[in-house]
Design an enzyme around this catalytic site. Sequence first.
Site, PDB file in Angstrom:
ATOM      1  N   ASP A  50     -26.660  18.693 -18.767  1.00 36.51           N
ATOM      2  CA  ASP A  50     -25.249  19.160 -19.202  1.00 36.51           C
ATOM      3  C   ASP A  50     -24.727  19.758 -17.896  1.00 36.51           C
ATOM      4  O   ASP A  50     -25.259  20.524 -17.297  1.00 36.51           O
ATOM      5  CB  ASP A  50     -25.044  20.207 -20.125  1.00 36.51           C
ATOM      6  CG  ASP A  50     -23.614  20.621 -20.176  1.00 36.51           C
ATOM      7  OD1 ASP A  50     -22.715  20.457 -19.516  1.00 36.51           O
ATOM      8  OD2 ASP A  50     -23.440  21.471 -21.492  1.00 36.51           O
ATOM      9  N   SER A  85     -19.743  26.186 -25.770  1.00 37.96           N
ATOM     10  CA  SER A  85     -19.349  26.286 -24.509  1.00 37.96           C
ATOM     11  C   SER A  85     -19.125  27.793 -24.174  1.00 37.96           C
ATOM     12  O   SER A  85     -19.851  28.621 -24.639  1.00 37.96           O
ATOM     13  CB  SER A  85     -18.197  25.408 -23.700  1.00 37.96           C
ATOM     14  OG  SER A  85     -18.391  25.572 -22.461  1.00 37.96           O
ATOM     15  N   HIS A 115     -21.777  17.401 -22.059  1.00 44.17           N
ATOM     16  CA  HIS A 115     -21.401  18.754 -22.537  1.00 44.17           C
ATOM     17  C   HIS A 115     -20.795  18.736 -23.878  1.00 44.17           C
ATOM     18  O   HIS A 115     -19.761  18.005 -24.355  1.00 44.17           O
ATOM     19  CB  HIS A 115     -20.306  19.273 -21.590  1.00 44.17           C
ATOM     20  CG  HIS A 115     -19.885  20.732 -21.961  1.00 44.17           C
ATOM     21  ND1 HIS A 115     -20.812  21.678 -21.773  1.00 44.17           N
ATOM     22  CD2 HIS A 115     -18.701  21.297 -22.154  1.00 44.17           C
ATOM     23  CE1 HIS A 115     -19.950  23.080 -22.312  1.00 44.17           C
ATOM     24  NE2 HIS A 115     -18.680  22.354 -22.369  1.00 44.17           N
TER      25      HIS A 115
END
Length: 510
Positions: free
Chosen positions: A437, A224, A466
């Site tokens: 995602d 991320s 995610h």
Amino acid sequence: MPPAVRHRRALCALTATAATLTPLAPLTPAAPAHAAGHAPAPAPIRFGDCPDSVPEPPAPDRVECGTLDVPLDRADPDGRRIRLAVSRVPASGTPAERRGILLVNPGGPGGSGLPYAVTKRAKLPASVRRAYDVIGFDPRGTGRSGPADCGAMGGLFEQPAADPVPVGERAERAYLDSLDRLAADCARGVGEALPHLSTTATAHDMDAVRAALGEPRTSFLGVSYGSYLGAAYAAEFPHRVGRMVLDSVVGPWDWYDFDVRQSRQLLRQRAVFFTWAARHASRFDLGSTPADVRAAYERTRRNLAARPQQGFGAAEFDRAVYRALGRTERWAPLADGIRAYLRDGDAAGLRPAEPFDNPASRTFEAANRTVKCADGPGPSAARVRADLRRIRHADPLPVLTGMEASACAFWRHRPEERTRLGSPAAPPVLLVASEHDPVTPIEGAHRLRHRLPGSRLVTLHDDYSHGVFASRGNACVDEATAAYLVDGQTPAADVHCTGPGLPGPGPSTP
């Protein structure tokens, strides 16, 4: 099952870093003078016991922690310093199997990485655990590395907080005013560190960790926001990049532009959730059509906005939805929570396990805004208002929890440069993405790869969550990524893996 936590005496040096970077809590004193513009080589990190927040890996593995002092402002290497908390789990293989260090970052910005050396490593393929010393660290402004403190953050932690979806000019003015107050609280609380808690500064800290460990290259796994941090390291130190995996990729946009894109993807994901819950109507009892499920969702939010339950109102509901939409295993609990609230009037199934205003959350939210607003110019207030209206035109009830960079419209420090990401001088890296995602849309991976020539993309198709590598349990993804980390060769072409599709409804709850 998470690793068991052992209770240990924390290093005094680690405990000392709980102070904020303000005149009331001084930074580490200035280092001895040296040649202007040339930072001295960092001293080796002295490892010892870890704080109780770091779990113990299963024997015979061990985790150890230490600290490293770095300049607050790299342009002033003789000035004040910040103390970074670092953790290490040594490689479990033979010396011949060892490939060096693998720094890991869990995301954010604002996430603590000190425990991540243990928690992420536990999920890594055995070949990777045998090959690398896994290094965790709290980025500056987070955890035990001079945690940022923004105080009340303009009312962000009030319970219930103000509705995050303003409707009408008066509500919009109140919303913008709360962002202005948040920016003022951060300027007051973070103080002189405000311009220096940036992604680029953290990339330089990563290289200081590498040097202190005596390693010629940095291998890296970033998830991320960690992908954004890895791309910044590649821009600053392209010739020091070892093997780099960027998972669930943040695209090369300004943070505010990213937040807007994410808000649109969340609308698409929520529509999929409505359809999914309707498909399992007998299990969730929220209606047999997506419109029925949406009506139940809207009724829940509307009722909580009108009559918050023990501080749990519309803003708190939106946070729960934002979190649930990011991982499909959270969809059934969300649907169950909505059903229980509509049936029994009890919001307990929607509440998070930890209160939003706990100390770790306060640090995360403060560091999140501070980093995003230090990474480049923010939007204008007029643009924030216009985008609010645009998003509400697309859907009258959006999920705006992730619009954190809106506060940058009022930030007291206005950076002139944007964070540099990627470099043609860096070796090819491996990007990993889930096809659907909603938190880091796959478009970001396609955009970032152009700044890292020769890189390959591993896509998990028919997946809606995610976090992918050593997270989704997909053998195709995990084997391709582990082979790259151990052997050092990117795949000959992009890798396409078959995902799990949408989840089943799971067992019924009372």
